[in-house]
Design an enzyme around this catalytic site. Structure first.
Site, PDB file in Angstrom:
ATOM      1  N   ARG A 178      23.608  25.608  38.947  1.00  0.00           N
ATOM      2  CA  ARG A 178      23.035  26.884  38.486  1.00  0.00           C
ATOM      3  C   ARG A 178      24.023  28.048  38.625  1.00  0.00           C
ATOM      4  O   ARG A 178      23.654  29.179  38.957  1.00  0.00           O
ATOM      5  CB  ARG A 178      21.729  27.214  39.247  1.00  0.00           C
ATOM      6  CG  ARG A 178      20.630  26.167  39.064  1.00  0.00           C
ATOM      7  CD  ARG A 178      20.213  26.014  37.610  1.00  0.00           C
ATOM      8  NE  ARG A 178      19.258  24.929  37.457  1.00  0.00           N
ATOM      9  CZ  ARG A 178      19.570  23.660  37.157  1.00  0.00           C
ATOM     10  NH1 ARG A 178      20.837  23.315  36.946  1.00  0.00           N
ATOM     11  NH2 ARG A 178      18.650  22.745  37.046  1.00  0.00           N
ATOM     12  N   SER A 228      11.085  27.378  36.786  1.00  0.00           N
ATOM     13  CA  SER A 228      11.255  27.211  38.232  1.00  0.00           C
ATOM     14  C   SER A 228      11.650  28.552  38.844  1.00  0.00           C
ATOM     15  O   SER A 228      12.639  29.151  38.437  1.00  0.00           O
ATOM     16  CB  SER A 228      12.351  26.176  38.528  1.00  0.00           C
ATOM     17  OG  SER A 228      11.980  24.915  38.041  1.00  0.00           O
ATOM     18  N   GLU A 298      15.803  31.615  41.180  1.00  0.00           N
ATOM     19  CA  GLU A 298      16.471  31.246  39.932  1.00  0.00           C
ATOM     20  C   GLU A 298      16.136  32.306  38.875  1.00  0.00           C
ATOM     21  O   GLU A 298      16.901  32.547  37.954  1.00  0.00           O
ATOM     22  CB  GLU A 298      15.988  29.862  39.485  1.00  0.00           C
ATOM     23  CG  GLU A 298      16.850  29.218  38.442  1.00  0.00           C
ATOM     24  CD  GLU A 298      16.547  27.731  38.260  1.00  0.00           C
ATOM     25  OE1 GLU A 298      16.142  27.355  37.158  1.00  0.00           O
ATOM     26  OE2 GLU A 298      16.722  26.968  39.228  1.00  0.00           O
TER      27      GLU A 298
END
Length: 307
Positions: A178, A228, A298
């Protein structure tokens, strides 16, 4: 925003009058369906216009934010006192040539995956259900079900901090979990290429349907969310930690920890950005107190003071 009328004029010259909007409600542009107005909202329709628009805001030294389709974004209730530049529907083309797909920043991953399937190209099924754009996926090395962007990216064209458009090879992308060097350098993704392998369109389609069913079974796709909420902490799963902390179904106003998947904060109807923010803070605090694990978001935040 300082010099609003002059910046508005310059943006209209750079992107066209039909591409610049004042006081645009961001709730219409995020999958959370939350967010106050952006002072100015711009939707350029080419890489050249996007570069010009970004040049205008950088020269004027005003706050700006680059977004895709808003699937990973929480905008403050008061909005954003700056310029939001959306590299989305108006920059969403892609083409297939041999084993290579070239895509603009705003192309949806689901559409690229469908195009790959139709062309008999395998290796991109993992992205078929990720609700984001190609540019955003490059920025955060998006992934799911064992695949990620770094597996397939062969080049990315960016606008760098100096205003130059340049092509970045894989060894300079810095892709990790990420994260990417693009975000760290302040590069803005304009387009890129992925290289896939030959496959059977029927089998690829079956795999995509299988992954879509898994998502449907496990994720709260019926309610607005930003996917998420947290990154996966090393050695753990965010959803399990949150569930084990007894937080499934925990609510603040209209925001709720999903009963279906604790890794998702959902808008049950009428949730404010403040509701979501407070719930995220509560989740982080509770999980840290119980397990000593700090959950990193996130989801990106805009208009809260840190963006």
């Amino acid at each position: 925003m300082r010099h609003h009328s002059e910046i508005f004029r310059r943006l209209c010259l750079a992107a066209g009058e039909d591409a610049v909007f004042e006081k645009e409600e961001m709730s219409a542009h995020t999958s959370f369906r939350i967010g106050g107005p952006a002072d100015l909202f711009v939707t350029p329709d080419s890489e050249e216009k996007a570069a010009e628009v970004i040049g205008v805001v950088r020269a004027a030294d005003v706050p700006y934010f680059i977004m895709g389709n808003g699937s990973n974004l929480l905008v403050a209730d008061r909005g954003f006192d700056g310029v939001v530049i959306q590299l989305g529907k108006r920059m969403s083309g892609f083409s297939v040539e041999g084993l290579t797909i070239t895509a603009q920043s705003g192309a949806l991953l689901s559409r690229i995956a469908a195009g790959a399937r139709d062309a008999g190209l395998d290796g991109f099924s993992f992205a078929s259900g990720i609700p984001g754009t190609f540019g955003g996926a490059c920025m955060m090395n998006a992934g799911a079900y064992g695949g990620e962007m770094k597996d397939v990216l062969s080049s990315v064209t960016v606008l760098d901090q100096n205003g130059n458009i340049r092509t970045v090879p894989p060894e300079e992308m810095g892709l990790g979990y990420r994260r990417s060097a693009f975000g760290e350098r302040g590069d803005i993704v304009l387009s890129g290429t992925i290289r896939l392998k030959e496959g059977d369109p029927v089998k690829i389609g079956e795999r995509m349907e299988e992954l879509a069913q898994q998502r449907k079974d496990k994720q709260p796709l019926n309610l607005p969310s930003a996917g998420s909420t947290f990154k996966r902490p090393e050695g753990y799963f965010a959803g399990k930690l949150i569930s084990d902390a007894g937080l499934k179904g925990c609510r603040v106003g209209g925001a709720e920890v999903s009963q279906k998947h604790a890794g998702f904060v959902v808008n049950t109807g009428g949730a404010t950005a403040e509701d979501v923010r407070k719930l995220i803070d509560h989740i982080q605090k509770t999980v840290y107190e119980q397990f000593g694990v700090l959950l990193e978001t996130e989801v990106k935040f805009l208009g809260f003071g840190e963006a």
